[in-house]
Design a protein around this motif. Structure first.
Motif, PDB file in Angstrom:
ATOM      1  N   THR A 240       0.815  -1.221   0.000  1.00 51.91           N
ATOM      2  CA  THR A 240       0.000   0.000   0.000  1.00 51.91           C
ATOM      3  C   THR A 240       0.844   1.264   0.000  1.00 51.91           C
ATOM      4  O   THR A 240       0.299   2.365  -0.004  1.00 51.91           O
ATOM      5  CB  THR A 240      -0.920   0.003   1.233  1.00 51.91           C
ATOM      6  N   VAL A 241       2.166   1.115   0.031  1.00 55.27           N
ATOM      7  CA  VAL A 241       3.058   2.274   0.046  1.00 55.27           C
ATOM      8  C   VAL A 241       3.500   2.581  -1.382  1.00 55.27           C
ATOM      9  O   VAL A 241       3.982   1.702  -2.101  1.00 55.27           O
ATOM     10  CB  VAL A 241       4.277   2.024   0.944  1.00 55.27           C
ATOM     11  N   VAL A 242       3.334   3.838  -1.798  1.00 58.60           N
ATOM     12  CA  VAL A 242       3.740   4.261  -3.139  1.00 58.60           C
ATOM     13  C   VAL A 242       4.729   5.413  -3.012  1.00 58.60           C
ATOM     14  O   VAL A 242       4.698   6.189  -2.054  1.00 58.60           O
ATOM     15  CB  VAL A 242       2.527   4.702  -3.984  1.00 58.60           C
ATOM     16  N   ASN A 243       5.609   5.508  -3.999  1.00 58.65           N
ATOM     17  CA  ASN A 243       6.592   6.589  -4.041  1.00 58.65           C
ATOM     18  C   ASN A 243       6.059   7.714  -4.925  1.00 58.65           C
ATOM     19  O   ASN A 243       5.620   7.475  -6.050  1.00 58.65           O
ATOM     20  CB  ASN A 243       7.922   6.063  -4.583  1.00 58.65           C
ATOM     21  N   ILE A 244       6.099   8.925  -4.390  1.00 58.88           N
ATOM     22  CA  ILE A 244       5.530  10.086  -5.089  1.00 58.88           C
ATOM     23  C   ILE A 244       6.650  11.037  -5.495  1.00 58.88           C
ATOM     24  O   ILE A 244       7.562  11.307  -4.703  1.00 58.88           O
ATOM     25  CB  ILE A 244       4.531  10.835  -4.185  1.00 58.88           C
ATOM     26  N   MET A 245       6.558  11.536  -6.733  1.00 59.79           N
ATOM     27  CA  MET A 245       7.458  12.594  -7.190  1.00 59.79           C
ATOM     28  C   MET A 245       6.620  13.651  -7.912  1.00 59.79           C
ATOM     29  O   MET A 245       6.114  13.425  -9.009  1.00 59.79           O
ATOM     30  CB  MET A 245       8.541  12.048  -8.119  1.00 59.79           C
ATOM     31  N   PHE A 246       6.446  14.802  -7.247  1.00 62.26           N
ATOM     32  CA  PHE A 246       5.637  15.889  -7.807  1.00 62.26           C
ATOM     33  C   PHE A 246       6.565  16.849  -8.550  1.00 62.26           C
ATOM     34  O   PHE A 246       7.574  17.315  -7.993  1.00 62.26           O
ATOM     35  CB  PHE A 246       4.896  16.618  -6.689  1.00 62.26           C
ATOM     36  N   PRO A 247       6.249  17.157  -9.839  1.00 56.14           N
ATOM     37  CA  PRO A 247       7.164  17.953 -10.670  1.00 56.14           C
ATOM     38  C   PRO A 247       7.231  19.420 -10.250  1.00 56.14           C
ATOM     39  O   PRO A 247       6.424  20.253 -10.673  1.00 56.14           O
ATOM     40  CB  PRO A 247       6.574  17.806 -12.075  1.00 56.14           C
ATOM     41  N   LEU A 248       8.185  19.716  -9.406  1.00 54.32           N
ATOM     42  CA  LEU A 248       8.492  21.091  -9.018  1.00 54.32           C
ATOM     43  C   LEU A 248       9.998  21.261  -9.079  1.00 54.32           C
ATOM     44  O   LEU A 248      10.739  20.333  -9.416  1.00 54.32           O
ATOM     45  CB  LEU A 248       7.966  21.390  -7.608  1.00 54.32           C
ATOM     46  N   GLU A 249      10.435  22.445  -8.741  1.00 53.47           N
ATOM     47  CA  GLU A 249      11.872  22.711  -8.723  1.00 53.47           C
ATOM     48  C   GLU A 249      12.265  23.214  -7.339  1.00 53.47           C
ATOM     49  O   GLU A 249      12.030  24.386  -7.001  1.00 53.47           O
ATOM     50  CB  GLU A 249      12.230  23.752  -9.788  1.00 53.47           C
ATOM     51  N   PRO A 250      12.837  22.377  -6.456  1.00 49.84           N
ATOM     52  CA  PRO A 250      13.148  20.955  -6.676  1.00 49.84           C
ATOM     53  C   PRO A 250      11.893  20.094  -6.562  1.00 49.84           C
ATOM     54  O   PRO A 250      10.902  20.527  -5.968  1.00 49.84           O
ATOM     55  CB  PRO A 250      14.138  20.656  -5.556  1.00 49.84           C
ATOM     56  N   PRO A 251      11.893  18.870  -7.085  1.00 44.62           N
ATOM     57  CA  PRO A 251      10.701  18.023  -7.045  1.00 44.62           C
ATOM     58  C   PRO A 251      10.390  17.570  -5.616  1.00 44.62           C
ATOM     59  O   PRO A 251      11.275  17.453  -4.769  1.00 44.62           O
ATOM     60  CB  PRO A 251      11.076  16.847  -7.946  1.00 44.62           C
ATOM     61  N   VAL A 252       9.113  17.319  -5.367  1.00 46.48           N
ATOM     62  CA  VAL A 252       8.670  16.808  -4.067  1.00 46.48           C
ATOM     63  C   VAL A 252       8.675  15.283  -4.140  1.00 46.48           C
ATOM     64  O   VAL A 252       7.925  14.691  -4.927  1.00 46.48           O
ATOM     65  CB  VAL A 252       7.266  17.329  -3.714  1.00 46.48           C
ATOM     66  N   VAL A 253       9.521  14.667  -3.357  1.00 48.38           N
ATOM     67  CA  VAL A 253       9.653  13.207  -3.345  1.00 48.38           C
ATOM     68  C   VAL A 253       9.276  12.712  -1.953  1.00 48.38           C
ATOM     69  O   VAL A 253       9.822  13.183  -0.947  1.00 48.38           O
ATOM     70  CB  VAL A 253      11.078  12.757  -3.701  1.00 48.38           C
ATOM     71  N   GLU A 269       0.942  18.729   5.888  1.00 51.07           N
ATOM     72  CA  GLU A 269       2.249  18.543   6.531  1.00 51.07           C
ATOM     73  C   GLU A 269       3.378  18.949   5.586  1.00 51.07           C
ATOM     74  O   GLU A 269       4.374  19.556   6.015  1.00 51.07           O
ATOM     75  CB  GLU A 269       2.409  17.077   6.954  1.00 51.07           C
ATOM     76  N   LEU A 270       3.230  18.650   4.296  1.00 48.52           N
ATOM     77  CA  LEU A 270       4.248  19.060   3.327  1.00 48.52           C
ATOM     78  C   LEU A 270       4.312  20.579   3.201  1.00 48.52           C
ATOM     79  O   LEU A 270       5.400  21.165   3.069  1.00 48.52           O
ATOM     80  CB  LEU A 270       3.952  18.435   1.960  1.00 48.52           C
ATOM     81  N   ILE A 271       3.151  21.222   3.242  1.00 44.48           N
ATOM     82  CA  ILE A 271       3.120  22.687   3.171  1.00 44.48           C
ATOM     83  C   ILE A 271       3.753  23.290   4.422  1.00 44.48           C
ATOM     84  O   ILE A 271       4.494  24.283   4.352  1.00 44.48           O
ATOM     85  CB  ILE A 271       1.671  23.175   2.988  1.00 44.48           C
ATOM     86  N   LYS A 272       3.483  22.688   5.574  1.00 46.05           N
ATOM     87  CA  LYS A 272       4.053  23.183   6.821  1.00 46.05           C
ATOM     88  C   LYS A 272       5.566  23.067   6.817  1.00 46.05           C
ATOM     89  O   LYS A 272       6.273  23.930   7.353  1.00 46.05           O
ATOM     90  CB  LYS A 272       3.454  22.401   7.993  1.00 46.05           C
ATOM     91  N   GLU A 273       6.079  22.021   6.202  1.00 45.97           N
ATOM     92  CA  GLU A 273       7.528  21.825   6.125  1.00 45.97           C
ATOM     93  C   GLU A 273       8.148  22.617   4.972  1.00 45.97           C
ATOM     94  O   GLU A 273       9.358  22.519   4.732  1.00 45.97           O
ATOM     95  CB  GLU A 273       7.842  20.336   5.940  1.00 45.97           C
ATOM     96  N   GLU A 274       7.310  23.388   4.247  1.00 44.92           N
ATOM     97  CA  GLU A 274       7.743  24.208   3.114  1.00 44.92           C
ATOM     98  C   GLU A 274       8.328  23.364   1.988  1.00 44.92           C
ATOM     99  O   GLU A 274       9.133  23.831   1.181  1.00 44.92           O
ATOM    100  CB  GLU A 274       8.774  25.255   3.553  1.00 44.92           C
ATOM    101  N   ALA A 275       7.903  22.104   1.943  1.00 43.98           N
ATOM    102  CA  ALA A 275       8.309  21.253   0.825  1.00 43.98           C
ATOM    103  C   ALA A 275       7.365  21.411  -0.351  1.00 43.98           C
ATOM    104  O   ALA A 275       7.730  21.112  -1.493  1.00 43.98           O
ATOM    105  CB  ALA A 275       8.348  19.793   1.271  1.00 43.98           C
TER     106      ALA A 275
END
Length: 290
Positions: A240-253, A269-275
């Motif tokens: 059930t675990v998937v690896n995510i890579m969102f196309p940004l600079e730098p990408p969100v992995v 949580e990603l926004i809070k961490e400024e990722a």
């Protein structure tokens, strides 16, 4: 001159005296000896004596001894073969009643290893301890637990400071294998019916047959170590675990678990961490769903 005739009274007295004399002579001759029938009876009566009953044995009341019940996983540490330990030191490990109750509690409900598939192997560490007032080198057994859905390895590495290279050989060549551990309360059940989650490294090499082996072969057991290598799980195993890579600079992995993670909380949580920028939240959630 005629002798006077004996009167009848005198005759009777004379006859009685002669009879008494004969009885006296006969009694003295017969009184000193007894018939053979009388002798055994008298001897038996004299030697038999009086019977005396022996006093009854005194029964001492002994308090019953109570032995503590064996714990369900009490011999788990002994089932894990201590790799890399010299054969002449194997018996020394059992000279001390080691207590691995901390390992047993880890498999109980709420423990760190409860409900997980675990592979165990043993090793030893020499320590200088004071035993009965004397310093003595004691081999302390150590149990290593590996949590894995598949056997961590089917290979054994043979390496020592005297050897230039490390040999990687199959466990079968050293008569070793991962075998299921059956808890004490399930020993009467058939192995194939048990859904055991505990496996231990076992060695079927018998100590009595070592004298027939070459010294080089025996030394291989002294230098054995489990050889771990990255193994892939079965492809058909549900994950059930998937690896995510969102196309940004730098990408969100990141890794996302569809069963355990909440998409809204994960994104915040990603926004809070400024990722992840706040204006990309909706686009990120759409990417997650696809």
């Amino acid at each position: 001159m005629r002798r006077p005739r004996a009167t009848p009274r005198g005759r009777k007295r004379k006859a009685a005296a002669e009879a008494a004399k004969r009885e006296e002579v006969g009694g003295s001759s017969s009184g000193g000896s007894k018939s053979p029938e009388e002798l055994p009876k008298e001897s038996k009566a004299s030697t038999r004596g009086k019977r005396v009953k022996a006093p009854a044995a005194v029964k001492l009341k002994t308090e019953p001894e109570f032995f503590p019940d064996k714990r369900n996983l009490e011999d788990l540490w002994q089932a894990a073969f201590p790799v890399g330990t010299e054969w002449e030191n194997m018996d020394k490990l059992r000279e001390i009643n080691w207590n691995f109750s901390n390992l047993e509690r880890a498999f109980e409900e709420g423990g760190q290893l409860h409900g997980k598939k675990v592979y165990l192997f043993g090793c030893t560490e020499a320590q200088l301890l004071v035993v009965k007032g004397e310093q003595k080198v004691v081999l302390i057994p150590i149990v290593v637990a590996v949590v894995s859905s598949i056997p961590p390895s089917d290979k054994i590495g043979i390496k020592s400071v005297q050897r230039e290279t490390e040999d990687i050989i199959p466990m079968k060549a050293m008569k070793m294998a991962w075998v299921p551990y059956i808890p004490l309360e399930n020993r009467q059940s058939q192995v194939d019916r048990l859904n055991t989650q505990i496996f231990t490294l076992a060695c079927s090499q018998r100590n009595l047959l070592l004298k027939h082996l070459k010294i080089e072969r025996i030394k291989q057991y002294d230098y054995c170590l489990p050889y771990f290598q990255p193994l892939k799980a079965d492809e058909d195993e549900d994950d059930t675990v998937v690896n995510i890579m969102f196309p940004l600079e730098p990408p969100v992995v990141s890794d996302f678990d569809w069963e355990l993670d909440d998409l809204e909380e994960f994104t915040d949580e990603l926004i809070k961490e400024e990722a992840l920028p706040n204006d990309q939240k909706d686009a990120f959630k759409v990417c997650e769903r696809t």
